[in-house]
Write a protein that holds these residues in place. Structure first.
Motif, PDB file in Angstrom:
ATOM      1  N   GLU A  38       0.678  -1.340  -0.187  1.00  0.00           N
ATOM      2  CA  GLU A  38      -0.128   0.032   0.219  1.00  0.00           C
ATOM      3  C   GLU A  38       0.901   1.370  -0.205  1.00  0.00           C
ATOM      4  O   GLU A  38       0.577   2.303  -0.696  1.00  0.00           O
ATOM      5  CB  GLU A  38      -0.927   0.094   1.112  1.00  0.00           C
ATOM      6  CG  GLU A  38      -2.174  -0.966   1.236  1.00  0.00           C
ATOM      7  CD  GLU A  38      -1.686  -2.261   1.461  1.00  0.00           C
ATOM      8  OE1 GLU A  38      -2.469  -3.313   1.320  1.00  0.00           O
ATOM      9  OE2 GLU A  38      -0.546  -2.582   1.933  1.00  0.00           O
ATOM     10  N   GLY A  49      -4.760  -1.220  -6.510  1.00  0.00           N
ATOM     11  CA  GLY A  49      -5.558  -2.258  -7.512  1.00  0.00           C
ATOM     12  C   GLY A  49      -4.558  -2.123  -8.736  1.00  0.00           C
ATOM     13  O   GLY A  49      -4.204  -3.224  -9.442  1.00  0.00           O
ATOM     14  N   THR A  50      -4.243  -0.863  -9.021  1.00  0.00           N
ATOM     15  CA  THR A  50      -3.139  -0.769 -10.248  1.00  0.00           C
ATOM     16  C   THR A  50      -1.785  -1.487  -9.965  1.00  0.00           C
ATOM     17  O   THR A  50      -1.473  -2.273 -10.799  1.00  0.00           O
ATOM     18  CB  THR A  50      -2.814   0.888 -10.382  1.00  0.00           C
ATOM     19  OG1 THR A  50      -3.977   1.308 -10.843  1.00  0.00           O
ATOM     20  CG2 THR A  50      -1.921   0.857 -11.461  1.00  0.00           C
ATOM     21  N   TYR A  52      -1.444  -4.355  -7.924  1.00  0.00           N
ATOM     22  CA  TYR A  52      -1.779  -5.683  -8.329  1.00  0.00           C
ATOM     23  C   TYR A  52      -1.801  -6.237  -9.558  1.00  0.00           C
ATOM     24  O   TYR A  52      -1.799  -7.256  -9.808  1.00  0.00           O
ATOM     25  CB  TYR A  52      -3.020  -6.094  -7.251  1.00  0.00           C
ATOM     26  CG  TYR A  52      -2.289  -6.319  -5.936  1.00  0.00           C
ATOM     27  CD1 TYR A  52      -1.459  -7.096  -5.441  1.00  0.00           C
ATOM     28  CD2 TYR A  52      -3.095  -5.439  -4.662  1.00  0.00           C
ATOM     29  CE1 TYR A  52      -1.245  -7.427  -4.216  1.00  0.00           C
ATOM     30  CE2 TYR A  52      -2.755  -5.780  -3.530  1.00  0.00           C
ATOM     31  CZ  TYR A  52      -1.637  -6.818  -3.356  1.00  0.00           C
ATOM     32  OH  TYR A  52      -1.489  -6.962  -1.885  1.00  0.00           O
ATOM     33  N   ARG A  53      -2.316  -5.159 -10.416  1.00  0.00           N
ATOM     34  CA  ARG A  53      -2.719  -5.545 -11.929  1.00  0.00           C
ATOM     35  C   ARG A  53      -1.292  -5.626 -12.623  1.00  0.00           C
ATOM     36  O   ARG A  53      -1.286  -6.496 -13.495  1.00  0.00           O
ATOM     37  CB  ARG A  53      -3.410  -4.654 -12.818  1.00  0.00           C
ATOM     38  CG  ARG A  53      -4.975  -4.462 -12.646  1.00  0.00           C
ATOM     39  CD  ARG A  53      -5.761  -3.790 -13.608  1.00  0.00           C
ATOM     40  NE  ARG A  53      -5.301  -2.243 -13.545  1.00  0.00           N
ATOM     41  CZ  ARG A  53      -6.015  -1.579 -12.661  1.00  0.00           C
ATOM     42  NH1 ARG A  53      -6.899  -1.870 -11.894  1.00  0.00           N
ATOM     43  NH2 ARG A  53      -5.815  -0.244 -12.354  1.00  0.00           N
TER      44      ARG A  53
END
Length: 201
Positions: A38, A49-50, A52-53
């Motif tokens: 984070e 989220g970016t 983890y993508r």
């Protein structure tokens, strides 16, 4: 930059990925493996989220950050040769090598976790660095500023030794002096005379 699946990222996605890798290398080097993903995302200016993508696991991020630092170091050889004469480009690359090794040492714990999970971030590291040095040395030999009889693997060993004994932030002045000595040995016209006994034997 093509991704593992062969697709190129959009420009904005590539910028996000590059920022994440730069921030991750700094964070894992300075703070160790306990850095939260984070905090990496936040400092890079993207959402979790970016992150983890691009990097589905912590290990994937650590390995990619290390490989990115290695790629930056090796790609710098051609960039420096475009901007400087070969001998000066080689000396500048040596400074970058010491920086790279300091980052690698800082990331050691995080990289050990990658290895424990089955990864091998170091698989091609040595070959890539030897190739970068070979490019610099060949350019120096071609213009006459550097010796033509030097094995880039030997230079890499010498650089690793300098980084080992004088790679800390407080030792950069000493590291610079040692790198200057190493460069003196690479310049055209120098040879290793060896040790001779008083009677010339």
């Amino acid at each position: 930059m093509p991704q593992p699946g062969g697709r190129a990222l959009r420009a904005d996605a590539q910028r996000n990925r590059d920022r994440l890798l730069a921030v991750a290398a700094r964070a894992f080097s300075a703070e160790g493996p306990e850095v939260t993903l984070e905090s990496v995302a936040r400092e890079a200016g993207v959402g979790i989220g970016t992150l983890y993508r691009h990097f589905p696991t912590r290990e994937a991020l650590v390995e990619a950050a290390y490989r990115n630092e290695l790629a930056r170091l090796c790609e710098a050889a051609a960039e420096l040769l475009d901007a400087e004469p070969p001998d000066r480009a080689t000396r500048a690359w040596m400074d970058r090598f010491v920086d790279y090794m300091a980052t690698k040492r800082g990331m050691a714990e995080a990289l050990r976790a990658v290895i424990a999970s089955g990864g091998n971030p170091y698989a091609t590291s040595r070959d890539q660095m030897v190739a970068a040095l070979a490019q610099l040395l060949a350019a120096g030999a071609a213009d006459g500023s550097l010796r033509a009889d030097v094995d880039p693997s030997d230079v890499l060993a010498g650089l690793s030794g300098v980084s080992l004994v004088a790679g800390g932030p407080a030792q950069r002045e000493q590291a610079g002096r040692l790198l200057d000595l190493l460069m003196d040995g690479l310049r055209h016209g120098t040879r290793s005379a060896g040790l001779r006994s008083p009677d010339g034997g």
